[in-house]
Design a protein around this motif. Sequence first.
Motif, PDB file in Angstrom:
ATOM      1  N   LEU A 289      24.365  16.212  85.609  1.00 32.27           N
ATOM      2  CA  LEU A 289      23.333  17.241  85.625  1.00 32.27           C
ATOM      3  C   LEU A 289      23.152  17.868  84.249  1.00 32.27           C
ATOM      4  O   LEU A 289      22.031  18.198  83.840  1.00 32.27           O
ATOM      5  CB  LEU A 289      23.677  18.309  86.663  1.00 32.27           C
ATOM      6  N   ILE A 292      21.071  15.586  82.110  1.00 27.76           N
ATOM      7  CA  ILE A 292      19.650  15.742  82.438  1.00 27.76           C
ATOM      8  C   ILE A 292      19.100  17.018  81.811  1.00 27.76           C
ATOM      9  O   ILE A 292      18.003  17.029  81.240  1.00 27.76           O
ATOM     10  CB  ILE A 292      19.453  15.760  83.971  1.00 27.76           C
ATOM     11  N   ALA A 293      19.878  18.094  81.900  1.00 29.50           N
ATOM     12  CA  ALA A 293      19.449  19.362  81.297  1.00 29.50           C
ATOM     13  C   ALA A 293      19.234  19.207  79.804  1.00 29.50           C
ATOM     14  O   ALA A 293      18.239  19.700  79.247  1.00 29.50           O
ATOM     15  CB  ALA A 293      20.485  20.448  81.576  1.00 29.50           C
ATOM     16  N   GLU A 296      16.048  17.306  79.158  1.00 23.82           N
ATOM     17  CA  GLU A 296      14.850  18.052  79.522  1.00 23.82           C
ATOM     18  C   GLU A 296      14.723  19.375  78.774  1.00 23.82           C
ATOM     19  O   GLU A 296      13.730  20.085  78.933  1.00 23.82           O
ATOM     20  CB  GLU A 296      14.847  18.329  81.032  1.00 23.82           C
ATOM     21  N   VAL A 342      18.520  22.438  87.174  1.00 19.99           N
ATOM     22  CA  VAL A 342      18.270  20.995  87.143  1.00 19.99           C
ATOM     23  C   VAL A 342      17.851  20.506  88.518  1.00 19.99           C
ATOM     24  O   VAL A 342      16.899  19.720  88.658  1.00 19.99           O
ATOM     25  CB  VAL A 342      19.515  20.228  86.652  1.00 19.99           C
TER      26      VAL A 342
END
Length: 355
Positions: A289, A292-293, A296, A342
């Motif tokens: 996660l 991904i953070a 993004e 997320v």
Amino acid sequence: MRKRVAGIKTAVLAVAATLMLVTAGCGQDDSEKAYLREVEAEKYVKLGEYKGLEVVQPMPEVTEEQRDSYINYLLSLNPSDGAKNGDTVNIDYVGTLDGVAFDGGTAAGQNLTLGSGRFIEGFEEGLVGAKVGDTVELNLTFPENYRAAEMAGKSVIFTVTVNTIMAAQPQELNDAYVKGLDNGCANVEEYKQYVYDLLMEDATAAYEDAIENSLVNMLMDSCEFIKEPPQAMVDNYEEVLVNNLTAEAASYGMTLEQMMSLVYGTDTATYGIEIKEQAVRFAKQSLMLQAIADKEGLSVSEEELQTEMEELAAAGAYESVEELKKVLDAERYKESMMAQKVMGMLRENAIVKEG
């Protein structure tokens, strides 16, 4: 109730551990790094596709049968006039002989139907009329022919606390009953709608949880974990799990070992392995996660953390955020806030189809 430790929901990620905040030191090797801010997540995980994931999930539903069954449960729960023969009580009790607790005389969360004859004479009879929250002291004598010879004929005291009562005969559902509930309902029809709305709220929350859990599982399967998470991170999650399970056991008046044996049907060695495995999974999930953070550009600001901590402190009746931080791992809680951000992004980009 959950049957195995491995079934613990991924929502544990959002639980802040009751650990003191650990400050990272310079020169740590990877194994000593416990927090996401100390590592580069992309060095641990190669992400798969995470946007536009397709999830099949039945829509939330509450039937009239489910609503009426729940209402019947409420009508039977904790009658105001106390327990009667035929009712089932949930009790904690401690039996003492000459002021000392004796083997087999103590239990928590026991269900007992009054009049069943399961307990020695006088025990069940002594609970007739008791109400929820009452503690009753029963002076009893074991039969002379009692199966445990060391207790035969002995006079003992049972101190019994009534946790809940489930009446054999439910109360009548009528307007008078509804008006006495203080929930804003004036009649039976309004009450039925009120209960339906409550159940639908729970069903919708469960629906969203199921979608998020499916997304996490899909992502975990699609990711390639390049190397194992730092050991300190795994240890931290293991402590979170143990702390929360221990607290759950205490709420039933049991030790962790007793709960795992009686409730989950597993021994110390087995649940210890399962907890360690789950801790590794949570650490990997956190790294995924966070990766991904990072990709993004998502983050949790200190202002957001402070606001959240202030709300937590107020809800928990702490005098200040500083007092809260004495029992709350602020860094881990910040990580849980990031995980929620997320997951929100993943949910917004997911394609959900009705199953």
